[in-house]
Write a protein that holds these residues in place. Structure first.
Motif, PDB file in Angstrom:
ATOM      1  N   UNK A 153       0.817  -1.205   0.000  1.00 23.34           N
ATOM      2  CA  UNK A 153       0.000   0.000   0.000  1.00 23.34           C
ATOM      3  C   UNK A 153       0.850   1.254   0.000  1.00 23.34           C
ATOM      4  N   UNK A 154       1.995   1.200   0.657  1.00 22.25           N
ATOM      5  CA  UNK A 154       2.825   2.390   0.741  1.00 22.25           C
ATOM      6  C   UNK A 154       3.729   2.582  -0.454  1.00 22.25           C
ATOM      7  N   UNK A 155       3.739   1.623  -1.362  1.00 21.96           N
ATOM      8  CA  UNK A 155       4.653   1.689  -2.504  1.00 21.96           C
ATOM      9  C   UNK A 155       3.841   1.801  -3.786  1.00 21.96           C
ATOM     10  N   UNK A 156       3.189   2.939  -3.941  1.00 19.98           N
ATOM     11  CA  UNK A 156       2.324   3.147  -5.095  1.00 19.98           C
ATOM     12  C   UNK A 156       3.178   3.632  -6.261  1.00 19.98           C
ATOM     13  N   UNK A 157       3.626   2.694  -7.041  1.00 20.60           N
ATOM     14  CA  UNK A 157       4.564   2.979  -8.114  1.00 20.60           C
ATOM     15  C   UNK A 157       3.897   3.842  -9.182  1.00 20.60           C
ATOM     16  N   UNK A 158       4.636   4.846  -9.640  1.00 21.39           N
ATOM     17  CA  UNK A 158       4.085   5.764 -10.628  1.00 21.39           C
ATOM     18  C   UNK A 158       3.548   5.031 -11.851  1.00 21.39           C
ATOM     19  N   UNK A 159       4.345   4.112 -12.383  1.00 23.21           N
ATOM     20  CA  UNK A 159       3.939   3.425 -13.612  1.00 23.21           C
ATOM     21  C   UNK A 159       2.648   2.647 -13.403  1.00 23.21           C
ATOM     22  N   UNK A 160       2.516   1.993 -12.249  1.00 21.12           N
ATOM     23  CA  UNK A 160       1.303   1.230 -11.957  1.00 21.12           C
ATOM     24  C   UNK A 160       0.095   2.153 -11.875  1.00 21.12           C
ATOM     25  N   UNK A 161       0.265   3.266 -11.189  1.00 23.61           N
ATOM     26  CA  UNK A 161      -0.818   4.241 -11.043  1.00 23.61           C
ATOM     27  C   UNK A 161      -1.250   4.760 -12.408  1.00 23.61           C
ATOM     28  N   UNK A 162      -0.288   5.132 -13.234  1.00 22.94           N
ATOM     29  CA  UNK A 162      -0.599   5.666 -14.557  1.00 22.94           C
ATOM     30  C   UNK A 162      -1.315   4.633 -15.417  1.00 22.94           C
ATOM     31  N   UNK A 163      -0.818   3.404 -15.408  1.00 23.72           N
ATOM     32  CA  UNK A 163      -1.439   2.361 -16.223  1.00 23.72           C
ATOM     33  C   UNK A 163      -2.881   2.114 -15.805  1.00 23.72           C
ATOM     34  N   UNK A 164      -3.083   1.973 -14.498  1.00 25.39           N
ATOM     35  CA  UNK A 164      -4.424   1.676 -14.003  1.00 25.39           C
ATOM     36  C   UNK A 164      -5.391   2.805 -14.325  1.00 25.39           C
ATOM     37  N   UNK A 165      -4.941   4.042 -14.131  1.00 25.24           N
ATOM     38  CA  UNK A 165      -5.834   5.182 -14.319  1.00 25.24           C
ATOM     39  C   UNK A 165      -6.151   5.412 -15.796  1.00 25.24           C
ATOM     40  N   UNK A 166      -5.136   5.352 -16.646  1.00 28.22           N
ATOM     41  CA  UNK A 166      -5.382   5.595 -18.066  1.00 28.22           C
ATOM     42  C   UNK A 166      -6.245   4.495 -18.677  1.00 28.22           C
ATOM     43  N   UNK A 167      -5.991   3.261 -18.283  1.00 25.27           N
ATOM     44  CA  UNK A 167      -6.783   2.163 -18.832  1.00 25.27           C
ATOM     45  C   UNK A 167      -8.231   2.250 -18.382  1.00 25.27           C
ATOM     46  N   UNK A 168      -8.449   2.540 -17.104  1.00 23.60           N
ATOM     47  CA  UNK A 168      -9.816   2.662 -16.596  1.00 23.60           C
ATOM     48  C   UNK A 168     -10.535   3.840 -17.249  1.00 23.60           C
ATOM     49  N   UNK A 169      -9.837   4.946 -17.420  1.00 29.35           N
ATOM     50  CA  UNK A 169     -10.454   6.109 -18.058  1.00 29.35           C
ATOM     51  C   UNK A 169     -10.856   5.795 -19.496  1.00 29.35           C
ATOM     52  N   UNK A 170     -10.010   5.074 -20.206  1.00 27.14           N
ATOM     53  CA  UNK A 170     -10.351   4.685 -21.575  1.00 27.14           C
ATOM     54  C   UNK A 170     -11.598   3.806 -21.597  1.00 27.14           C
ATOM     55  N   UNK A 171     -11.706   2.908 -20.644  1.00 30.79           N
ATOM     56  CA  UNK A 171     -12.897   2.058 -20.568  1.00 30.79           C
ATOM     57  C   UNK A 171     -14.152   2.898 -20.356  1.00 30.79           C
ATOM     58  N   UNK A 172     -14.058   3.885 -19.468  1.00 27.05           N
ATOM     59  CA  UNK A 172     -15.216   4.724 -19.165  1.00 27.05           C
ATOM     60  C   UNK A 172     -15.598   5.624 -20.339  1.00 27.05           C
ATOM     61  N   UNK A 173     -14.631   5.940 -21.191  1.00 27.99           N
ATOM     62  CA  UNK A 173     -14.895   6.832 -22.317  1.00 27.99           C
ATOM     63  C   UNK A 173     -15.365   6.097 -23.564  1.00 27.99           C
TER      64      UNK A 173
END
Length: 203
Positions: A127-147
């Motif tokens: 939980x304390x190691x929120x890697x930038x790349x992981x965050x970016x991948x998860x957010x961009x992919x989810x946003x694309x799904x919603x759009x």
């Protein structure tokens, strides 16, 4: 599986996604429109659940933690001052960790460890190691799904297959009965919308 544009940011379109005009954050702060908050919840809930599970929480506890975090964000979002220096990701991490520690405190019969030790525990659990790349991948992919519903099916599919799955534009073009140029154009259109949606949230 993520394609090179989404996974690494090593392409022009992905780099452009890192611009910071904070449109969604501004809408959340300045518009009394429930649809903006609904969009935010749908965008972040899967990621928050993922972090909670990595911290070792069971489904029910993870759901409670996610609800606590979202409730705090709803209350505190107007106070978040984006100035190009603060990171929304870091702020979200802090809110999530604070609620995670509160849950540990309520359940523990022993004194909590010092802050440094707590950070180490959080890191071990993920939980304390929120890697930038992981965050970016998860957010961009989810946003694309919603759009997806915002574009014609072949336009969205072209972007998904080319930018996310990493397939050559020529292969995608054959599958969708498009030209490679049309695949690039479709990808550019969808990613432009993605940049607008996630401005300020990828930092």
């Amino acid at each position: 599986m993520y394609g090179p544009c989404i996974a690494t940011g090593h392409c022009e379109s992905a780099n452009q996604m890192l611009s910071t005009s904070v449109s969604l954050l501004l809408r959340l702060r300045s518009q009394n429109d429930p649809s903006n908050w609904d969009r935010f919840v749908r965008l972040y809930t899967p990621l928050l659940f993922h972090w909670s599970k990595r911290a070792g929480l069971q489904q029910e506890d993870a759901a409670d933690l996610v609800q606590d975090v979202l409730t705090t964000l709803l209350r505190k979002m107007p106070e978040f001052d984006y100035d190009g220096q603060k990171s929304f990701r870091s702020w979200l991490r802090t809110v999530t960790l604070n609620h995670w520690r509160d849950r540990l405190k309520r359940r523990s019969t022993r004194p909590l460890p010092a802050m440094e030790a707590t950070e180490e525990i959080a890191d071990e659990d993920g939980l304390g190691h929120l890697i930038d790349a992981e965050y970016h991948k998860a957010l961009t992919t989810r946003a694309l799904e919603l759009m997806q519903s915002e574009f014609r099916p072949n336009v969205w599919k072209a972007c998904w297959e080319h930018a996310v799955q990493g397939r050559p534009a020529s292969d995608v073009a054959v599958e969708l009965a498009m030209t490679p140029g049309a695949v690039y154009t479709a990808t550019s259109r969808v990613l432009a919308r993605l940049r607008q949606e996630l401005d300020g949230l990828l930092d």
